[in-house]
Enzyme design. Structure first.
Site, PDB file in Angstrom:
ATOM      1  N   GLU A  33     -28.863  31.676  38.697  1.00  0.00           N
ATOM      2  CA  GLU A  33     -27.475  31.801  38.242  1.00  0.00           C
ATOM      3  C   GLU A  33     -26.772  32.997  38.876  1.00  0.00           C
ATOM      4  O   GLU A  33     -25.590  32.926  39.208  1.00  0.00           O
ATOM      5  CB  GLU A  33     -27.411  31.899  36.722  1.00  0.00           C
ATOM      6  CG  GLU A  33     -27.822  30.611  35.999  1.00  0.00           C
ATOM      7  CD  GLU A  33     -26.965  29.423  36.386  1.00  0.00           C
ATOM      8  OE1 GLU A  33     -25.860  29.628  36.917  1.00  0.00           O
ATOM      9  OE2 GLU A  33     -27.407  28.282  36.175  1.00  0.00           O
ATOM     10  N   TYR A 116     -20.091  33.096  31.590  1.00  0.00           N
ATOM     11  CA  TYR A 116     -20.652  31.902  32.237  1.00  0.00           C
ATOM     12  C   TYR A 116     -22.177  31.978  32.318  1.00  0.00           C
ATOM     13  O   TYR A 116     -22.883  31.041  31.908  1.00  0.00           O
ATOM     14  CB  TYR A 116     -20.092  31.704  33.667  1.00  0.00           C
ATOM     15  CG  TYR A 116     -20.982  30.766  34.412  1.00  0.00           C
ATOM     16  CD1 TYR A 116     -20.932  29.403  34.173  1.00  0.00           C
ATOM     17  CD2 TYR A 116     -21.977  31.249  35.276  1.00  0.00           C
ATOM     18  CE1 TYR A 116     -21.817  28.529  34.779  1.00  0.00           C
ATOM     19  CE2 TYR A 116     -22.868  30.387  35.883  1.00  0.00           C
ATOM     20  CZ  TYR A 116     -22.780  29.031  35.641  1.00  0.00           C
ATOM     21  OH  TYR A 116     -23.658  28.178  36.209  1.00  0.00           O
ATOM     22  N   ASP A 134     -17.349  27.205  34.623  1.00  0.00           N
ATOM     23  CA  ASP A 134     -17.272  27.784  35.970  1.00  0.00           C
ATOM     24  C   ASP A 134     -16.148  27.082  36.727  1.00  0.00           C
ATOM     25  O   ASP A 134     -15.369  26.323  36.143  1.00  0.00           O
ATOM     26  CB  ASP A 134     -18.624  27.631  36.687  1.00  0.00           C
ATOM     27  CG  ASP A 134     -18.878  26.189  37.082  1.00  0.00           C
ATOM     28  OD1 ASP A 134     -18.290  25.287  36.449  1.00  0.00           O
ATOM     29  OD2 ASP A 134     -19.658  25.956  38.031  1.00  0.00           O
TER      30      ASP A 134
END
Length: 349
Positions: A33, A116, A134
């Site tokens: 991520e 996020y 996102d």
DNA sequence: AAGTCGGGGGC
DNA sequence: GCCCCAGACTT
């Protein structure tokens, strides 16, 4: 089928096989991520593989030096991600016994982890019902529901987060989150989405109103600054050179470069010479110089266009804080510098 | 709320 | 040339 079922069904048949989709290891999910923030899968993938290989556990990453981490991150950009990555790895290793926080609220406290990323890790690794928003999600939702609220406005951020939270499949949040992002990345693309084969094309507001190309709405464009860089590529008879670390805030923090003289315009050879007679980098040295690139090398960043000259400075012997030229490859450097190093054949000296 | 932070790729 | 990308942080 409703929105979430169409998406997850589409995902089952269309998802790419990506390495971080074959694990629920929080360390792996977290690493993926961070790497994928503002970064396309295609660009981030080789870095993910390299980091997993080099640092199989969070302890391995924690025990590395920041310089090693930055070196492995070299070329990926947004280097604060790498510095924060290292900071968080050390925190998790030493303060949390190597265990990542297992919920959104606590994940959010980690350096480099925002709304996020906390949602992504919480849902994907721990199956928490936390909706991700996102760039893909903004696009899919703004088009499907015909929402014109600017996605980067305070109202827009709240509105889309709330909408995504209402839509998420509470039975399978991990799958839903990945489905809507994958859908945005490969089907509901920014340019020329193929709406004729879209599983949502019977109920997409933007498609019905022919608004696809105008959504999502985004405020303001970035103002680009122009800067002029003169790098001093020093070379002595013992094949030594100088590198300096960019310690101040701004671009490329903690990366290395050839000593830099910034000017307000592109310098002629005469102007460059005049500058050097007053500068400390080369004081007390007798040297010859030549210009490597007649035309400025233009390096474009999001907010800056760098017009760059590389000046080759040859002298008999550099001070003893110089480094061997063959050691350059061990230092993390911006792409602008690594490109020069590759093009400039030091072996021909 | 607005700026800053990289580099690659699509069109 | 402009926009976007599995955003976060600072001011």
């Amino acid at each position: 089928m409703d929105f979430k079922n169409k998406l997850t069904y589409w995902y089952s048949n269309n998802k790419r096989d990506l390495p971080w989709r074959n694990t629920q290891n929080p360390y792996h999910i977290w690493l993926s991520e961070i790497i994928l923030q503002q970064t396309q899968v295609k660009q981030g993938l080789p870095y993910y593989d390299a980091f997993i290989k080099q640092y199989p556990t969070v302890f391995d990453l924690a025990n590395a030096s920041e310089e090693e981490v930055l070196k492995l991150w070299q070329g990926l950009g947004y280097y604060s991600r790498a510095r924060n990555l290292h900071t968080t790895a050390k925190h998790v290793a030493s303060e949390l016994n190597g265990h990542f926080p297992n919920n959104y609220k606590d994940l959010l406290k980690l350096k480099g982890v925002g709304d996020y990323t906390a949602s992504a890790i919480a849902s994907i690794a721990f199956n928490e019902v936390a909706a991700v928003v996102d760039g893909n999600v903004y696009r899919v939702l703004s088009r499907y529901f015909g929402i014109k609220t600017p996605i980067n406005s305070t109202d827009g951020i709240k509105e889309f987060k709330k909408l995504a939270s209402n839509l998420i499949d509470k039975e399978q949040p991990a799958k839903f989150n990945q489905a809507i992002m994958e859908f945005g990345a490969t089907q509901c693309k920014p340019k020329n989405p193929n709406c004729t084969v879209c599983p949502l094309n019977d109920s997409c507001i933007a498609l019905q109103k022919d608004m696809i190309e105008f959504l999502p709405v985004k405020l303001k464009k970035t103002k680009v600054k122009t800067r002029f860089f003169n790098f001093l590529v020093c070379i002595d008879n013992n094949k030594n050179t100088f590198l300096e670390k960019r310690t101040s805030k701004g671009i490329w923090q903690n990366l290395y470069q050839f000593p830099l003289l910034e000017s307000h315009k592109s310098l002629s050879s005469e102007e460059f010479h005049l500058l050097n007679t007053e500068d400390s980098v080369l004081n007390n040295l007798k040297f010859d110089y030549s210009l490597y690139n007649t035309e400025d090398k233009v390096h474009k960043l999001s907010h800056q266009h760098l017009y760059t000259k590389f000046w080759i400075i040859e002298t008999k012997e550099l001070p003893n804080n110089s480094i061997a030229i063959k050691e350059i490859k061990n230092y993390p450097v911006p792409v602008l510098i690594s490109s020069f190093i590759e093009a400039f054949n030091f072996n021909d000296l």
